[in-house]
Design a protein around this motif. Structure first.
Motif, PDB file in Angstrom:
ATOM      1  N   ARG A  60       0.841  -1.215   0.000  1.00 25.54           N
ATOM      2  CA  ARG A  60       0.000   0.000   0.000  1.00 25.54           C
ATOM      3  C   ARG A  60       0.866   1.250   0.000  1.00 25.54           C
ATOM      4  O   ARG A  60       0.542   2.246  -0.656  1.00 25.54           O
ATOM      5  N   ALA A  61       1.970   1.215   0.727  1.00 21.14           N
ATOM      6  CA  ALA A  61       2.886   2.355   0.710  1.00 21.14           C
ATOM      7  C   ALA A  61       3.471   2.553  -0.686  1.00 21.14           C
ATOM      8  O   ALA A  61       3.574   3.679  -1.184  1.00 21.14           O
ATOM      9  N   ASP A  62       3.857   1.450  -1.340  1.00 21.42           N
ATOM     10  CA  ASP A  62       4.362   1.531  -2.711  1.00 21.42           C
ATOM     11  C   ASP A  62       3.310   2.130  -3.644  1.00 21.42           C
ATOM     12  O   ASP A  62       3.606   3.000  -4.475  1.00 21.42           O
ATOM     13  N   HIS A  63       2.071   1.637  -3.526  1.00 23.19           N
ATOM     14  CA  HIS A  63       0.996   2.114  -4.383  1.00 23.19           C
ATOM     15  C   HIS A  63       0.757   3.608  -4.190  1.00 23.19           C
ATOM     16  O   HIS A  63       0.554   4.349  -5.157  1.00 23.19           O
ATOM     17  N   GLN A  64       0.758   4.050  -2.954  1.00 18.17           N
ATOM     18  CA  GLN A  64       0.370   5.432  -2.691  1.00 18.17           C
ATOM     19  C   GLN A  64       1.490   6.425  -2.949  1.00 18.17           C
ATOM     20  O   GLN A  64       1.229   7.607  -3.184  1.00 18.17           O
ATOM     21  N   THR A  65       2.738   5.965  -2.899  1.00 15.60           N
ATOM     22  CA  THR A  65       3.859   6.890  -3.050  1.00 15.60           C
ATOM     23  C   THR A  65       4.620   6.733  -4.357  1.00 15.60           C
ATOM     24  O   THR A  65       5.352   7.645  -4.759  1.00 15.60           O
ATOM     25  N   GLY A  66       4.531   5.577  -5.010  1.00 16.23           N
ATOM     26  CA  GLY A  66       5.320   5.336  -6.212  1.00 16.23           C
ATOM     27  C   GLY A  66       6.803   5.215  -5.930  1.00 16.23           C
ATOM     28  O   GLY A  66       7.637   5.438  -6.815  1.00 16.23           O
ATOM     29  N   ARG A  67       7.133   4.801  -4.698  1.00 17.68           N
ATOM     30  CA  ARG A  67       8.540   4.720  -4.290  1.00 17.68           C
ATOM     31  C   ARG A  67       8.877   3.306  -3.818  1.00 17.68           C
ATOM     32  O   ARG A  67       7.989   2.536  -3.430  1.00 17.68           O
ATOM     33  N   TRP A  68      10.179   2.989  -3.849  1.00 17.98           N
ATOM     34  CA  TRP A  68      10.664   1.711  -3.327  1.00 17.98           C
ATOM     35  C   TRP A  68      10.699   1.830  -1.800  1.00 17.98           C
ATOM     36  O   TRP A  68      11.751   2.028  -1.199  1.00 17.98           O
TER      37      TRP A  68
END
Length: 464
Positions: A53-61
């Motif tokens: 979810r963090a990846d999805h929301q931020t577009g970051r590794w």
């Protein structure tokens, strides 16, 4: 243009008809795929639930700088960006960790519908001296529509009824088909006609390591999982029909994906997505037991190879075979809406691939638990801390090869995905050159994403 982004937790790619499964019943997703670009080589980044979810929301590794934890204050989310551009940002979710213990994954959503009833697995089982509100919610279920996934999709549809004339970003996140697999029995009976209604719980380890455990029990669990897949598919269909009825289909991007898959006996008997530690006699220790630990937990294709369907106005349906990562979806949304992608975003827009499937994909993708070392206490499947007895396995996928890397000597494995799709034959000793190249990709990745030295140094070598 609007965006509806659907996330369905623990949804194996090989359990979707549109991806070639001949027996699973997913007619709604198959219909969506027929009008979408189907991404055939899409992989997880952070693993499992909240890291994705963090990846999805931020577009970051995010695996490189945070674990299963609240979103840091300095991290900007997709919902925040879109809200600042005049979109009504909304979410309908039942994944239980969005808000618990200050997780703040509602950041940027102007409308946020949280549907209760999902919870940590063992809290759904009555135990002396312990109670959880999910027990009350589930006790009130009478019909299919009372269950979590239906409630989450109905929440999205009710929101659309009020706001369909606005410019919107709607994020729909259902924990199903995550366990507990408790769809109405008629869904499971599609796959196990004599289903007796038992709630089967995963072991989070090898079923052979549980004395007296029968393979038939795991197979029953798989049938209940498949039943939940078909239930989720049914409600995806209801939502998409509402989109059509409201006249939104021609001006709305629809995305469907997941965070990870699940093992049902593959690779020697794994049943779960991670492996709990063992007692001294070698038997599996329940992962919900106080003081439990995480042991060697490989990330094979069943876990990291994900479905991704994107239907966009004026984009022809088709299939894209280039490598893509979970972090790529966020910048794709911005690109499709005609917005600049901020410099902090590490994902790559897939919009060019949508319009031209001959576009090349990533050279490699990395899938991993947040980086940690043995002895570190981590949150991995819930908000409880457990200690790692072995370092997390990191999977590097590139050029038809899959390296399951461990810093421990003799633990890393290499598979040729072109000739060995089941990953049954570890060929690392025959192809040390390939393994070395993929390992160096990992090292370069960790340096580029500024992983701390205490986590980088143990991973600088491929130890055979």
């Amino acid at each position: 243009m609007n965006v509806i982004w659907i996330v369905s937790d623990t949804f194996r790619q090989d359990h979707v008809g549109a991806y070639g499964n001949p027996w699973i019943r997913t007619p709604s997703l198959d219909a969506l795929a027929a009008g979408s670009v189907r991404f055939d080589s899409h992989y997880s980044a952070g693993f499992p639930t909240m890291p994705t979810r963090a990846d999805h929301q931020t577009g970051r590794w995010t695996m490189s700088f945070m674990g299963w934890e609240p979103l840091p204050s300095g991290v900007t989310t997709l919902a925040e960006i879109l809200a600042g551009q005049g979109f009504h940002t909304a979410a309908s979710v039942d994944t239980p960790y969005y808000l618990r213990d200050g997780m703040n994954y509602d950041r940027g959503f102007q409308s946020f519908v949280f549907n209760r009833g999902q919870d940590t697995l063992w809290s759904l089982i009555p135990q002396p001296g312990y109670h959880n509100e999910s027990l009350d919610v589930r006790a009130a279920w009478r019909n299919e529509a009372d269950r979590n996934a239906p409630q989450t999709f109905m929440g999205a549809m009710r929101w659309l009824e009020r706001h369909y004339k606005e410019d919107f970003f709607l994020y729909v996140d259902t924990w199903d088909p995550h366990e507990p697999w408790d769809a109405p029995s008629y869904y499971t009976e599609l796959y196990l006609p004599d289903y007796d209604g038992e709630l089967v719980l995963p072991l989070y380890g090898n079923w052979h390591d549980v004395p007296g455990y029968e393979e038939s029990q795991m197979r029953k669990g798989h049938a209940t999982y498949c039943g939940e897949i078909t239930m989720v598919d049914t409600w995806v269909g209801f939502l998409l029909k509402s989109v059509e009825n409201m006249g939104l289909a021609e001006k709305t991007v629809v995305i469907f994906t997941t965070d990870h898959g699940f093992y049902f006996g593959e690779h020697g008997g794994l049943f779960g997505k991670m492996s709990s530690g063992k007692y001294p006699d070698g038997t599996l220790r329940p992962y919900d037991e106080p003081g439990s630990q995480w042991s060697y937990s490989p990330l094979f294709e069943e876990i990291v190879h994900l479905p991704l369907l994107i239907r966009a106005p004026e984009v022809s349906p088709g299939a894209y075979r280039g490598l893509s990562s979970a972090i790529d979806v966020m910048p794709t949304v911005l690109d499709l809406l005609g917005m600049d992608v901020p410099d902090f975003v590490q994902g790559r827009s897939l919009a060019p691939a949508l319009r031209d499937p001959s576009q090349s994909g990533r050279d490699y993708v990395v899938s991993s638990l947040p980086f940690a070392n043995p002895g570190d206490p981590v949150h991995s499947v819930d908000n409880l801390l457990r200690t790692l007895t072995e370092p997390p396995v990191t999977t590097i996928t590139s050029g038809g090869w899959s390296l399951l890397y461990s810093p421990l000597e003799g633990v890393s494995k290499l598979y040729n995905l072109t000739t060995d799709t089941a990953q049954a034959n570890n060929v690392i000793e025959k192809h040390l050159d390939v393994a070395g190249e993929l390992h160096q990709m990992l090292v370069a990745f960790m340096r580029e994403t500024q992983v701390p030295d205490r986590l980088l140094k143990p991973r600088l070598e491929l130890r055979m």
